[in-house]
Design a protein around this motif. Structure first.
Motif, PDB file in Angstrom:
ATOM      1  N   LEU A  47      -5.792  14.979  -1.975  1.00  0.00           N
ATOM      2  CA  LEU A  47      -5.204  13.791  -1.362  1.00  0.00           C
ATOM      3  C   LEU A  47      -5.603  13.593   0.092  1.00  0.00           C
ATOM      4  N   MET A  48      -6.248  14.610   0.696  1.00  0.00           N
ATOM      5  CA  MET A  48      -6.583  14.505   2.112  1.00  0.00           C
ATOM      6  C   MET A  48      -7.496  13.323   2.452  1.00  0.00           C
ATOM      7  N   PRO A  49      -8.445  12.936   1.584  1.00  0.00           N
ATOM      8  CA  PRO A  49      -9.237  11.742   1.919  1.00  0.00           C
ATOM      9  C   PRO A  49      -8.390  10.487   2.070  1.00  0.00           C
ATOM     10  N   HIS A  50      -7.253  10.411   1.391  1.00  0.00           N
ATOM     11  CA  HIS A  50      -6.354   9.255   1.513  1.00  0.00           C
ATOM     12  C   HIS A  50      -5.449   9.390   2.738  1.00  0.00           C
ATOM     13  N   ILE A  51      -5.132  10.625   3.127  1.00  0.00           N
ATOM     14  CA  ILE A  51      -4.235  10.853   4.254  1.00  0.00           C
ATOM     15  C   ILE A  51      -4.965  10.712   5.578  1.00  0.00           C
ATOM     16  N   ASP A  68       5.267   3.602  -2.689  1.00  0.00           N
ATOM     17  CA  ASP A  68       5.527   3.005  -1.388  1.00  0.00           C
ATOM     18  C   ASP A  68       5.300   4.049  -0.295  1.00  0.00           C
ATOM     19  N   ASN A  69       4.393   3.748   0.616  1.00  0.00           N
ATOM     20  CA  ASN A  69       4.124   4.586   1.783  1.00  0.00           C
ATOM     21  C   ASN A  69       3.609   5.974   1.417  1.00  0.00           C
ATOM     22  N   GLY A  70       2.814   6.086   0.332  1.00  0.00           N
ATOM     23  CA  GLY A  70       2.268   7.398   0.039  1.00  0.00           C
ATOM     24  C   GLY A  70       1.731   7.547  -1.364  1.00  0.00           C
ATOM     25  N   LYS A  71       1.776   8.776  -1.874  1.00  0.00           N
ATOM     26  CA  LYS A  71       1.253   9.123  -3.194  1.00  0.00           C
ATOM     27  C   LYS A  71       2.246  10.021  -3.922  1.00  0.00           C
ATOM     28  N   SER A  72       2.280   9.881  -5.237  1.00  0.00           N
ATOM     29  CA  SER A  72       3.013  10.805  -6.101  1.00  0.00           C
ATOM     30  C   SER A  72       1.984  11.562  -6.926  1.00  0.00           C
ATOM     31  N   PHE A  73       2.224  12.845  -7.181  1.00  0.00           N
ATOM     32  CA  PHE A  73       1.223  13.628  -7.905  1.00  0.00           C
ATOM     33  C   PHE A  73       1.886  14.683  -8.772  1.00  0.00           C
ATOM     34  N   GLU A  74       1.110  15.179  -9.724  1.00  0.00           N
ATOM     35  CA  GLU A  74       1.635  16.200 -10.632  1.00  0.00           C
ATOM     36  C   GLU A  74       0.496  17.071 -11.135  1.00  0.00           C
ATOM     37  N   MET A  75       0.787  18.366 -11.292  1.00  0.00           N
ATOM     38  CA  MET A  75      -0.108  19.293 -11.962  1.00  0.00           C
ATOM     39  C   MET A  75       0.547  19.672 -13.283  1.00  0.00           C
TER      40      MET A  75
END
Length: 288
Positions: A231-235, A264-271
């Motif tokens: 996610l760092m490229p988006h942050i 909203d204002n970010g990302k949600s993620f799951e492994m």
């Protein structure tokens, strides 16, 4: 705020020496009392460029030689966690604990050559149906500037006759553009070499079996770091907070899947597992 115990370290402790205390020390178990407030600080902490490169490689970060991966500072924080775990006032062993969730706030990028002060405090504990939960708050300063903060919630499990916990379910997030990661059996050893976290359940099947696990377990904070690296490229260089809940253990060797979506204002993620059904880790990134 006053502390029950306050410890000023002259140097960052070695996790190997702390794990020797953990493995060979004898603690009776929780004494049914609330945990004391324990505060630990280490000053003049400077990261090793070689260790940062090893960490970045095993976790998937692009390290440019200048800016630390945001989760790398947890490597220092955990050494202070272990100092607290081995304190005489904590009457139960580290090997009986589970890392439930972790929140990291990165207020600005931290350079690899900056001189750091690292603090950690055991702030709160509570009795739940599963056992004793407690919180550790970690902070990193450059001079008087707070640049990084983390909240880790742990559980010391207590056997009970209560109902069994249901297996966690995957979230309702759209499971699209899924990445598949192959986790090799030596991943735990490579992460341990980079981080200094040589917990035996992460190192070799023969060692993990001694503690009741059929296979080697991946470090939970490796899972968080590996997810955040995607996610760092988006942050970019924005200030952000990344929260995760650790759901099911990750055994190695294995395959896991990873995906994220915009919120909203970010990302949600799951492994999740290889079939995308069972969650190992759920988290979110929000911009500050």
């Amino acid at each position: 705020m006053s502390h029950d115990y306050a410890i000023e370290l002259k140097a960052m402790p070695s996790l190997l020496s702390l794990y020797r205390k953990i493995l060979f020390g004898r603690k009776p178990g929780w004494d049914q009392k609330p945990l004391p407030n324990i505060y630990v600080q280490a000053s003049n902490v400077i990261a090793s460029p070689e260790k940062i490169r090893q960490y970045a490689e095993v976790c998937g970060f692009d390290f440019d030689g200048s800016i630390l991966p945001p989760t790398y500072l947890y490597v220092w924080a955990f050494r202070l966690h272990a100092t607290i775990f081995t304190h005489k006032a904590v009457t139960f062993p580290l090997l009986g604990m589970i890392h439930l969730k972790n929140s990291i706030s990165a207020f600005r990028p931290v350079r690899a050559d900056e001189n750091l002060t690292v603090q950690c405090e055991l702030t709160d504990s509570r009795h739940t149906d599963s056992g004793l939960e407690f919180d550790l708050v970690s902070k990193v300063f450059v001079a008087d500037e707070l640049v990084w903060q983390a909240l880790s919630t742990y559980l010391y499990r207590i056997e009970s006759t209560g109902r069994r916990t249901r297996p966690p379910k995957a979230s309702a997030m759209a499971w699209e553009n899924v990445q598949q990661w192959r986790l090799t059996e030596d991943l735990g050893r490579r992460y341990a070499k980079a981080s200094g976290d040589y917990n035996l359940i992460h190192l070799h099947p023969l060692l993990s079996k001694r503690f009741g696990f059929e296979r080697v377990l991946a470090h939970g904070m490796w899972s968080k770091a590996r997810a955040l690296s995607q996610l760092m490229p988006h942050i970019g260089e924005r200030a952000f907070q990344v929260d995760v809940e650790f759901k099911l253990p990750v055994f190695m060797p294995s395959e896991v899947t990873f995906a994220f979506e915009s919120i909203d204002n970010g990302k949600s993620f799951e492994m999740r597992d290889a079939k995308g059904r069972r969650p190992h880790l759920h988290g979110s990134v929000t911009y500050l």
